[in-house]
Design a protein around this motif. Sequence first.
Motif, PDB file in Angstrom:
ATOM      1  N   SER A   1       6.074   5.369   4.964  1.00  0.00           N
ATOM      2  CA  SER A   1       6.565   4.280   5.819  1.00  0.00           C
ATOM      3  C   SER A   1       5.990   4.378   7.226  1.00  0.00           C
ATOM      4  O   SER A   1       5.886   3.368   7.933  1.00  0.00           O
ATOM      5  N   ILE A   2       5.593   5.594   7.628  1.00  0.00           N
ATOM      6  CA  ILE A   2       5.009   5.792   8.961  1.00  0.00           C
ATOM      7  C   ILE A   2       3.486   5.838   8.903  1.00  0.00           C
ATOM      8  O   ILE A   2       2.799   5.078   9.592  1.00  0.00           O
TER       9      ILE A   2
ATOM     10  N   LEU B   1       0.835  -1.207   0.000  1.00  0.00           N
ATOM     11  CA  LEU B   1       0.000   0.000   0.000  1.00  0.00           C
ATOM     12  C   LEU B   1       0.869   1.257   0.000  1.00  0.00           C
ATOM     13  O   LEU B   1       0.571   2.232  -0.700  1.00  0.00           O
ATOM     14  N   ALA B   2       1.955   1.221   0.787  1.00  0.00           N
ATOM     15  CA  ALA B   2       2.859   2.382   0.831  1.00  0.00           C
ATOM     16  C   ALA B   2       3.532   2.594  -0.523  1.00  0.00           C
ATOM     17  O   ALA B   2       3.674   3.737  -0.978  1.00  0.00           O
ATOM     18  N   LEU B   3       3.934   1.508  -1.188  1.00  0.00           N
ATOM     19  CA  LEU B   3       4.605   1.632  -2.489  1.00  0.00           C
ATOM     20  C   LEU B   3       3.638   2.147  -3.552  1.00  0.00           C
ATOM     21  O   LEU B   3       3.999   3.004  -4.368  1.00  0.00           O
TER      22      LEU B   3
ATOM     23  N   ALA C   1       0.280   2.445   9.619  1.00  0.00           N
ATOM     24  CA  ALA C   1      -1.139   2.621   9.932  1.00  0.00           C
ATOM     25  C   ALA C   1      -1.966   1.469   9.376  1.00  0.00           C
ATOM     26  O   ALA C   1      -2.920   1.007  10.021  1.00  0.00           O
ATOM     27  N   ALA C   2      -1.612   0.983   8.189  1.00  0.00           N
ATOM     28  CA  ALA C   2      -2.307  -0.177   7.618  1.00  0.00           C
ATOM     29  C   ALA C   2      -2.074  -1.408   8.487  1.00  0.00           C
ATOM     30  O   ALA C   2      -2.975  -2.229   8.694  1.00  0.00           O
ATOM     31  N   LEU C   3      -0.860  -1.546   9.015  1.00  0.00           N
ATOM     32  CA  LEU C   3      -0.556  -2.670   9.914  1.00  0.00           C
ATOM     33  C   LEU C   3      -1.380  -2.578  11.189  1.00  0.00           C
ATOM     34  O   LEU C   3      -1.874  -3.588  11.705  1.00  0.00           O
ATOM     35  N   LEU C   4      -1.559  -1.376  11.699  1.00  0.00           N
ATOM     36  CA  LEU C   4      -2.388  -1.179  12.889  1.00  0.00           C
ATOM     37  C   LEU C   4      -3.838  -1.566  12.606  1.00  0.00           C
ATOM     38  O   LEU C   4      -4.513  -2.174  13.438  1.00  0.00           O
TER      39      LEU C   4
END
Length: 322
Positions: A289-290, A176-178, A295-298
Amino acid sequence: MRLRLFKENSNFDFFKHWKMWLGISGLMMVIAFASFMIQGLNFGIDFRGGTTIRTESPLAVNVAEYRGAMETLDLGDITITEVFDPTFREDQNVAMIRIQAQDEQEAVTVDTIEAVQAALKGVRPDIKFTSVESVGPKVSGELIQTAAIAVVLAIGAVLIYIWLRFEWQFAVGAVLALVHDVLLTIGIFSELQIRFDLAIIAALLTIVGYSLNDTVVVFDRVRENLRKYKKRDLKEVLNLSINETMSRTFMTSVTTLLALIALFVLGGDVIRGFVFAMIWGVIVGTYSSIFVASAALLYLGVKRDWSKPDANAGNQYANIDA
């Protein structure tokens, strides 16, 4: 005394408004995609087709002089690059002039090439034209397709790599970040109508690698802390991990930006688009990356312990605070 951008035991709460940051990122991605669909990209010669003229002169190449001589011809996108080669003689100064294909034409016409040669001879009577090569629309279309495949395959490889190294939740966050970084970079080029050529594709792939490096550093620390602090809430572990890596992340980004800004100011027109893409990519890559990957991992949750199977399947994933 070591330079520190942040104090050693910083305690910033990056996830106090994590839903808002995800929403802002999602909105920016929608705007970037809409701009791409409506305005499109200002493709350079690599993707639109055109002609390359190689010149040689005993005098040093003066890019501004060459460009000024051709301004009255109204040829659209013209790229002039001085060619350096240690095998050249001292009086052998070579330049590559790239002219985009004109509207409703397969390639630059013979008349146009002759007009360019006449204009350059007007300012440099001793100039020689050693070769003329054309790139047609078919080849340019193939380059666009190949470039898109390269970016998609790079992101797909990242998905598999992170999935194998961590867990699928980490992989989804990283990808998602990429996608966020690539889409926002394409979007800014569409919004500002900056020339988009093969050098920008190279920049996109470099941005993917840079952003992935930042994300993996954070994720490595998250995994260590999840094993170390098994009873802490996932939000606390993520905040702790990002604070612990914050100095490294920003020091890397700032030093990279210093070099890129110097190239942007002093590097000339040839590499300015590439450097601009890199500057933008470093900024959004550090942000994502933050505020995107973590946030997606959270949001998704993650297993608390990889070394031992959890007897209680119901407690397999961390509770997430809204």
